[in-house]
Design a protein around this motif. Structure first.
Motif, PDB file in Angstrom:
ATOM      1  N   ALA A  82       2.518   2.841  -5.206  1.00 36.42           N
ATOM      2  CA  ALA A  82       1.055   2.904  -5.140  1.00 36.42           C
ATOM      3  C   ALA A  82       0.429   1.536  -4.878  1.00 36.42           C
ATOM      4  O   ALA A  82      -0.609   1.444  -4.206  1.00 36.42           O
ATOM      5  N   VAL A  83       1.042   0.463  -5.394  1.00 40.21           N
ATOM      6  CA  VAL A  83       0.428  -0.862  -5.255  1.00 40.21           C
ATOM      7  C   VAL A  83       0.963  -1.636  -4.054  1.00 40.21           C
ATOM      8  O   VAL A  83       0.459  -2.707  -3.742  1.00 40.21           O
ATOM      9  N   ALA A  84       1.996  -1.093  -3.385  1.00 44.95           N
ATOM     10  CA  ALA A  84       2.541  -1.778  -2.209  1.00 44.95           C
ATOM     11  C   ALA A  84       1.490  -1.850  -1.114  1.00 44.95           C
ATOM     12  O   ALA A  84       0.754  -0.886  -0.872  1.00 44.95           O
ATOM     13  N   ARG A  85       1.405  -2.986  -0.437  1.00 39.21           N
ATOM     14  CA  ARG A  85       0.400  -3.188   0.602  1.00 39.21           C
ATOM     15  C   ARG A  85       1.025  -3.482   1.965  1.00 39.21           C
ATOM     16  O   ARG A  85       0.584  -2.962   2.971  1.00 39.21           O
ATOM     17  N   SER A  86       2.021  -4.321   2.020  1.00 40.74           N
ATOM     18  CA  SER A  86       2.625  -4.708   3.291  1.00 40.74           C
ATOM     19  C   SER A  86       3.801  -3.790   3.618  1.00 40.74           C
ATOM     20  O   SER A  86       4.303  -3.040   2.773  1.00 40.74           O
ATOM     21  N   ASP A  87       4.262  -3.869   4.865  1.00 43.00           N
ATOM     22  CA  ASP A  87       5.440  -3.096   5.261  1.00 43.00           C
ATOM     23  C   ASP A  87       6.662  -3.508   4.449  1.00 43.00           C
ATOM     24  O   ASP A  87       7.484  -2.661   4.068  1.00 43.00           O
ATOM     25  N   ASP A  88       6.796  -4.809   4.184  1.00 42.75           N
ATOM     26  CA  ASP A  88       7.933  -5.271   3.379  1.00 42.75           C
ATOM     27  C   ASP A  88       7.894  -4.664   1.979  1.00 42.75           C
ATOM     28  O   ASP A  88       8.930  -4.242   1.448  1.00 42.75           O
ATOM     29  N   GLU A  89       6.705  -4.624   1.379  1.00 45.19           N
ATOM     30  CA  GLU A  89       6.584  -4.050   0.031  1.00 45.19           C
ATOM     31  C   GLU A  89       6.830  -2.552   0.039  1.00 45.19           C
ATOM     32  O   GLU A  89       7.507  -2.019  -0.847  1.00 45.19           O
ATOM     33  N   ARG A  90       6.278  -1.869   1.038  1.00 42.38           N
ATOM     34  CA  ARG A  90       6.516  -0.432   1.132  1.00 42.38           C
ATOM     35  C   ARG A  90       7.990  -0.129   1.427  1.00 42.38           C
ATOM     36  O   ARG A  90       8.567   0.827   0.897  1.00 42.38           O
ATOM     37  N   GLY A  91       8.590  -0.970   2.265  1.00 41.40           N
ATOM     38  CA  GLY A  91      10.007  -0.781   2.569  1.00 41.40           C
ATOM     39  C   GLY A  91      10.891  -1.009   1.356  1.00 41.40           C
ATOM     40  O   GLY A  91      11.850  -0.276   1.123  1.00 41.40           O
ATOM     41  N   ALA A  92      10.562  -2.027   0.569  1.00 42.07           N
ATOM     42  CA  ALA A  92      11.346  -2.308  -0.641  1.00 42.07           C
ATOM     43  C   ALA A  92      11.205  -1.179  -1.653  1.00 42.07           C
ATOM     44  O   ALA A  92      12.178  -0.803  -2.315  1.00 42.07           O
ATOM     45  N   ALA A  93       9.998  -0.623  -1.777  1.00 40.15           N
ATOM     46  CA  ALA A  93       9.801   0.506  -2.692  1.00 40.15           C
ATOM     47  C   ALA A  93      10.579   1.726  -2.218  1.00 40.15           C
ATOM     48  O   ALA A  93      11.183   2.449  -3.031  1.00 40.15           O
ATOM     49  N   ALA A  94      10.595   1.968  -0.908  1.00 38.62           N
ATOM     50  CA  ALA A  94      11.370   3.085  -0.368  1.00 38.62           C
ATOM     51  C   ALA A  94      12.860   2.879  -0.619  1.00 38.62           C
ATOM     52  O   ALA A  94      13.598   3.842  -0.899  1.00 38.62           O
ATOM     53  N   CYS A  95      13.312   1.634  -0.536  1.00 44.55           N
ATOM     54  CA  CYS A  95      14.709   1.322  -0.815  1.00 44.55           C
ATOM     55  C   CYS A  95      15.062   1.656  -2.263  1.00 44.55           C
ATOM     56  O   CYS A  95      16.128   2.207  -2.551  1.00 44.55           O
ATOM     57  N   GLU A  96      14.156   1.346  -3.195  1.00 46.68           N
ATOM     58  CA  GLU A  96      14.397   1.691  -4.602  1.00 46.68           C
ATOM     59  C   GLU A  96      14.385   3.204  -4.809  1.00 46.68           C
ATOM     60  O   GLU A  96      15.173   3.741  -5.589  1.00 46.68           O
ATOM     61  N   ARG A  97      13.491   3.906  -4.109  1.00 42.96           N
ATOM     62  CA  ARG A  97      13.481   5.373  -4.224  1.00 42.96           C
ATOM     63  C   ARG A  97      14.804   5.945  -3.727  1.00 42.96           C
ATOM     64  O   ARG A  97      15.354   6.875  -4.327  1.00 42.96           O
ATOM     65  N   GLY A  98      15.305   5.407  -2.632  1.00 46.09           N
ATOM     66  CA  GLY A  98      16.595   5.861  -2.145  1.00 46.09           C
ATOM     67  C   GLY A  98      17.707   5.614  -3.142  1.00 46.09           C
ATOM     68  O   GLY A  98      18.596   6.459  -3.324  1.00 46.09           O
ATOM     69  N   GLN A  99      17.647   4.480  -3.823  1.00 42.75           N
ATOM     70  CA  GLN A  99      18.675   4.159  -4.818  1.00 42.75           C
ATOM     71  C   GLN A  99      18.598   5.093  -6.014  1.00 42.75           C
ATOM     72  O   GLN A  99      19.622   5.533  -6.544  1.00 42.75           O
ATOM     73  N   LEU A 100      17.378   5.414  -6.457  1.00 38.67           N
ATOM     74  CA  LEU A 100      17.240   6.330  -7.584  1.00 38.67           C
ATOM     75  C   LEU A 100      17.766   7.711  -7.213  1.00 38.67           C
ATOM     76  O   LEU A 100      18.468   8.354  -8.013  1.00 38.67           O
TER      77      LEU A 100
END
Length: 262
Positions: A82-100
């Motif tokens: 929800a707080v991610a703003r840049s592509d890098d931040e959104r990409g890193a959050a997606a990476c964590e979702r994939g890991q979970l």
């Protein structure tokens, strides 16, 4: 079960700031909840993207080691998204979702294989090839290829990309994971010399970093590539650490016997 692998991300004591040093010390001893609490916002302010992502990463790693805390990790991950703003931040959050989702699948909590692939694919679309988070993404795509898709050749290629990227970005802890998983593939193919070297490098890095909670799995992995009596000695040492840390990681227990090779 083959080693499900830990997150491989986050900070070490070498990052310098008192907060990050404290977070690392707690994380390295398996105190993920306490480490995450240090990153919670105070004074009514919302979380920063970096803190929210790091907190989610810690709680995802707790799931991998303890097979519990799924709801808390999911909540932290939604905040990071929800707080991610840049592509890098959104990409890193997606990476964590994939890991979970990967962890939930391989540990038998719930089959989320499609979600893991989708989230990591989304991360790949968001993270530039030279982004700092790319090596971790490559590593996690290797995990999915090896342990969900049963494609060791694809896994090896992804692990090698992750290994090269981790070296280029100075991601020392991630290197311990890439060494270990490349060694695991070598062991499966009967390449004992390569397997021993990779497992030994992984163990060396974890001991040098003081990554205590990851040291027992590294010892057990090396034992699988060594002859007796060295293998028994390594498993005994791993068992002592495993008990010291209260039976964490939970999945290691089955690997502390000679019959539980990778």
């Amino acid at each position: 079960m083959a080693h499900p692998a830990m997150s491989g991300s986050g900070t070490t004591a070498g990052d310098g700031s008192p907060l990050q040093t404290a977070v690392w010390r707690l994380r390295s001893r398996g105190c993920w909840t306490d480490a995450a609490a240090l990153l919670e916002p105070h004074g009514g302010e919302g979380p920063t993207p970096a803190a929210a992502l790091q907190r989610a990463s810690l709680l995802v790693e707790r799931c991998l080691f303890t097979e519990r805390g799924w709801a808390e990790a999911e909540d932290a991950l939604r905040t990071a998204e929800a707080v991610a703003r840049s592509d890098d931040e959104r990409g890193a959050a997606a990476c964590e979702r994939g890991q979970l989702a990967y962890a939930s699948t391989v540990l038998g909590a719930r089959d989320r294989a499609d979600e893991a692939r989708s989230a990591l694919g989304r991360a790949a679309a968001l993270l530039a090839p030279t982004a700092p988070g790319r090596p971790l993404l490559d590593f996690r795509r290797g995990l999915v290829a090896e342990h969900i898709s049963a494609s060791p050749q694809s896994a090896r290629a992804a692990y090698r990309r992750a290994h090269e990227g981790a070296a280029a970005h100075g991601e020392t802890l991630l290197l311990s994971f890439t060494w270990r998983h490349l060694a695991g593939l070598s062991l499966r193919e009967g390449e004992l010399a390569d397997a021993r070297h990779g497992f030994a490098e992984s163990l060396r890095i974890r001991e040098e970093l003081g990554y205590l909670v990851g040291t027992a799995p590294a010892l057990a992995a090396l034992a699988d590539a060594e002859p007796e009596p060295e293998a028994a000695r390594l498993r005994a040492e791993a068992g002592r650490l495993f008990r010291l840390l209260g039976g964490v990681p939970t999945w290691l227990a089955a690997q502390l016997t000679p019959s539980a090779a990778v």
